[in-house]
Design a protein around this motif. Structure first.
Motif, PDB file in Angstrom:
ATOM      1  N   PHE A 109      62.040  86.321  44.320  1.00  0.00           N
ATOM      2  CA  PHE A 109      61.217  86.253  45.536  1.00  0.00           C
ATOM      3  C   PHE A 109      59.798  85.820  45.208  1.00  0.00           C
ATOM      4  CE2 PHE A 109      64.430  88.744  47.879  1.00  0.00           C
ATOM      5  CZ  PHE A 109      64.472  87.968  49.035  1.00  0.00           C
ATOM      6  N   PHE A 110      59.265  86.279  44.084  1.00  0.00           N
ATOM      7  CA  PHE A 110      57.923  85.872  43.694  1.00  0.00           C
ATOM      8  C   PHE A 110      57.878  84.376  43.401  1.00  0.00           C
ATOM      9  CE2 PHE A 110      54.386  85.457  40.610  1.00  0.00           C
ATOM     10  CZ  PHE A 110      53.363  85.862  41.457  1.00  0.00           C
ATOM     11  N   GLY A 111      58.914  83.871  42.757  1.00  0.00           N
ATOM     12  CA  GLY A 111      59.004  82.431  42.514  1.00  0.00           C
ATOM     13  C   GLY A 111      59.068  81.647  43.814  1.00  0.00           C
ATOM     14  N   LEU A 112      59.856  82.130  44.769  1.00  0.00           N
ATOM     15  CA  LEU A 112      59.921  81.482  46.088  1.00  0.00           C
ATOM     16  C   LEU A 112      58.569  81.523  46.786  1.00  0.00           C
ATOM     17  CD1 LEU A 112      63.355  82.737  47.459  1.00  0.00           C
ATOM     18  CD2 LEU A 112      62.741  80.404  46.825  1.00  0.00           C
ATOM     19  N   PHE A 113      57.870  82.648  46.654  1.00  0.00           N
ATOM     20  CA  PHE A 113      56.541  82.796  47.257  1.00  0.00           C
ATOM     21  C   PHE A 113      55.573  81.760  46.687  1.00  0.00           C
ATOM     22  CE2 PHE A 113      52.343  85.010  46.989  1.00  0.00           C
ATOM     23  CZ  PHE A 113      52.066  85.077  48.347  1.00  0.00           C
ATOM     24  N   LEU A 114      55.581  81.587  45.372  1.00  0.00           N
ATOM     25  CA  LEU A 114      54.705  80.591  44.745  1.00  0.00           C
ATOM     26  C   LEU A 114      55.109  79.170  45.135  1.00  0.00           C
ATOM     27  CD1 LEU A 114      54.224  82.110  41.178  1.00  0.00           C
ATOM     28  CD2 LEU A 114      52.624  82.158  43.107  1.00  0.00           C
ATOM     29  N   ALA A 115      56.412  78.914  45.204  1.00  0.00           N
ATOM     30  CA  ALA A 115      56.886  77.583  45.612  1.00  0.00           C
ATOM     31  C   ALA A 115      56.491  77.298  47.053  1.00  0.00           C
ATOM     32  CB  ALA A 115      58.404  77.489  45.443  1.00  0.00           C
ATOM     33  N   TYR A 116      56.625  78.295  47.923  1.00  0.00           N
ATOM     34  CA  TYR A 116      56.213  78.160  49.315  1.00  0.00           C
ATOM     35  C   TYR A 116      54.728  77.812  49.395  1.00  0.00           C
ATOM     36  CZ  TYR A 116      54.588  79.871  53.880  1.00  0.00           C
ATOM     37  OH  TYR A 116      53.983  80.005  55.100  1.00  0.00           O
ATOM     38  N   GLY A 117      53.909  78.515  48.613  1.00  0.00           N
ATOM     39  CA  GLY A 117      52.479  78.241  48.602  1.00  0.00           C
ATOM     40  C   GLY A 117      52.172  76.847  48.098  1.00  0.00           C
ATOM     41  N   ALA A 118      52.892  76.402  47.076  1.00  0.00           N
ATOM     42  CA  ALA A 118      52.671  75.066  46.523  1.00  0.00           C
ATOM     43  C   ALA A 118      53.056  73.984  47.535  1.00  0.00           C
ATOM     44  CB  ALA A 118      53.465  74.890  45.233  1.00  0.00           C
ATOM     45  N   VAL A 119      54.189  74.167  48.198  1.00  0.00           N
ATOM     46  CA  VAL A 119      54.623  73.188  49.211  1.00  0.00           C
ATOM     47  C   VAL A 119      53.634  73.148  50.360  1.00  0.00           C
ATOM     48  CG1 VAL A 119      56.407  72.705  50.950  1.00  0.00           C
ATOM     49  CG2 VAL A 119      57.058  73.251  48.598  1.00  0.00           C
ATOM     50  N   ARG A 120      53.194  74.322  50.812  1.00  0.00           N
ATOM     51  CA  ARG A 120      52.226  74.380  51.916  1.00  0.00           C
ATOM     52  C   ARG A 120      50.914  73.713  51.511  1.00  0.00           C
ATOM     53  NH1 ARG A 120      50.535  79.943  54.888  1.00  0.00           N
ATOM     54  NH2 ARG A 120      49.710  80.353  52.820  1.00  0.00           N
ATOM     55  N   LEU A 121      50.488  73.900  50.280  1.00  0.00           N
ATOM     56  CA  LEU A 121      49.260  73.263  49.791  1.00  0.00           C
ATOM     57  C   LEU A 121      49.423  71.744  49.757  1.00  0.00           C
ATOM     58  CD1 LEU A 121      46.425  73.531  48.594  1.00  0.00           C
ATOM     59  CD2 LEU A 121      47.489  73.810  46.365  1.00  0.00           C
ATOM     60  N   ILE A 122      50.550  71.274  49.248  1.00  0.00           N
ATOM     61  CA  ILE A 122      50.803  69.827  49.181  1.00  0.00           C
ATOM     62  C   ILE A 122      50.865  69.220  50.579  1.00  0.00           C
ATOM     63  CG2 ILE A 122      52.553  68.093  48.566  1.00  0.00           C
ATOM     64  CD1 ILE A 122      53.162  69.945  46.104  1.00  0.00           C
ATOM     65  N   LEU A 123      51.545  69.898  51.488  1.00  0.00           N
ATOM     66  CA  LEU A 123      51.632  69.389  52.865  1.00  0.00           C
ATOM     67  C   LEU A 123      50.274  69.372  53.547  1.00  0.00           C
ATOM     68  CD1 LEU A 123      54.966  71.046  54.078  1.00  0.00           C
ATOM     69  CD2 LEU A 123      54.589  68.672  53.376  1.00  0.00           C
ATOM     70  N   THR A 124      49.421  70.312  53.219  1.00  0.00           N
ATOM     71  CA  THR A 124      48.064  70.326  53.771  1.00  0.00           C
ATOM     72  C   THR A 124      47.252  69.183  53.178  1.00  0.00           C
ATOM     73  OG1 THR A 124      48.155  72.727  54.054  1.00  0.00           O
ATOM     74  CG2 THR A 124      45.979  71.714  54.057  1.00  0.00           C
ATOM     75  N   LEU A 125      47.344  68.990  51.871  1.00  0.00           N
ATOM     76  CA  LEU A 125      46.587  67.931  51.214  1.00  0.00           C
ATOM     77  C   LEU A 125      47.014  66.535  51.678  1.00  0.00           C
ATOM     78  CD1 LEU A 125      46.429  69.297  47.559  1.00  0.00           C
ATOM     79  CD2 LEU A 125      44.500  68.962  49.124  1.00  0.00           C
ATOM     80  N   THR A 126      48.294  66.358  51.991  1.00  0.00           N
ATOM     81  CA  THR A 126      48.776  65.062  52.433  1.00  0.00           C
ATOM     82  C   THR A 126      48.653  64.853  53.947  1.00  0.00           C
ATOM     83  OG1 THR A 126      51.047  65.914  52.578  1.00  0.00           O
ATOM     84  CG2 THR A 126      50.404  64.838  50.516  1.00  0.00           C
ATOM     85  N   GLY A 127      48.140  65.868  54.632  1.00  0.00           N
ATOM     86  CA  GLY A 127      47.910  65.752  56.065  1.00  0.00           C
ATOM     87  C   GLY A 127      49.133  65.971  56.939  1.00  0.00           C
ATOM     88  N   VAL A 128      50.239  66.396  56.335  1.00  0.00           N
ATOM     89  CA  VAL A 128      51.457  66.629  57.120  1.00  0.00           C
ATOM     90  C   VAL A 128      51.287  67.848  58.025  1.00  0.00           C
ATOM     91  CG1 VAL A 128      53.926  67.204  56.959  1.00  0.00           C
ATOM     92  CG2 VAL A 128      52.903  65.547  55.383  1.00  0.00           C
TER      93      VAL A 128
END
Length: 132
Positions: A109-128
């Motif tokens: 679950f902690f790994g999923l939490f970090l992956a979720y945060g990374a995806v959300r960060l990437i989507l924010t940076l790319t303007g999605v």
């Protein structure tokens, strides 16, 4: 008091506070996350407070939109509290928190939490998606 009991008590206190905070004004509060305050970008935990408040007021959609892991974390805290109370009732010492967090399920679950945060960060940076 064991670290498991202290963590459960703090978590339950957070849930109680989330249920007392008004859901209507939660979007207008101050930015509590240092990473977001400095960069304007979300960390994996950004939105957890809002997620908890919305969930405690029955707004599941807004809770999940704020942070998918808000409901998961509330459930984990409630399970931890039940484990701690059951141990106390049976006059046993609760399982060490260090041992609990090293279980494969929690680590997953902690790994999923970090992956979720990374995806959300990437989507924010790319303007999605818009920043939180």
């Amino acid at each position: 008091m064991s670290s498991t009991e202290v963590t459960a008590a703090i978590g339950v206190g957070g849930i109680v506070i989330a249920s007392l905070l008004p859901a209507g004004g939660i979007e207008d509060g101050p930015v509590l996350c240092p990473f977001r305050a400095i960069t304007g970008l979300p960390c994996p935990g950004c939105g957890l407070t809002r997620s908890w408040v919305y969930l405690m007021h029955g707004d599941i959609g807004s809770s999940l939109a704020s942070n998918w892991f808000g409901p998961v974390l509330i459930l984990a805290i409630l399970v931890l509290a039940v484990v701690a109370v059951r141990a106390r009732i049976s006059r046993r010492r609760p399982t060490d928190l260090d041992k609990l967090v090293r279980s494969p399920i929690i680590l997953g679950f902690f790994g999923l939490f970090l992956a979720y945060g990374a995806v959300r960060l990437i989507l924010t940076l790319t303007g999605v998606i818009d920043p939180i």
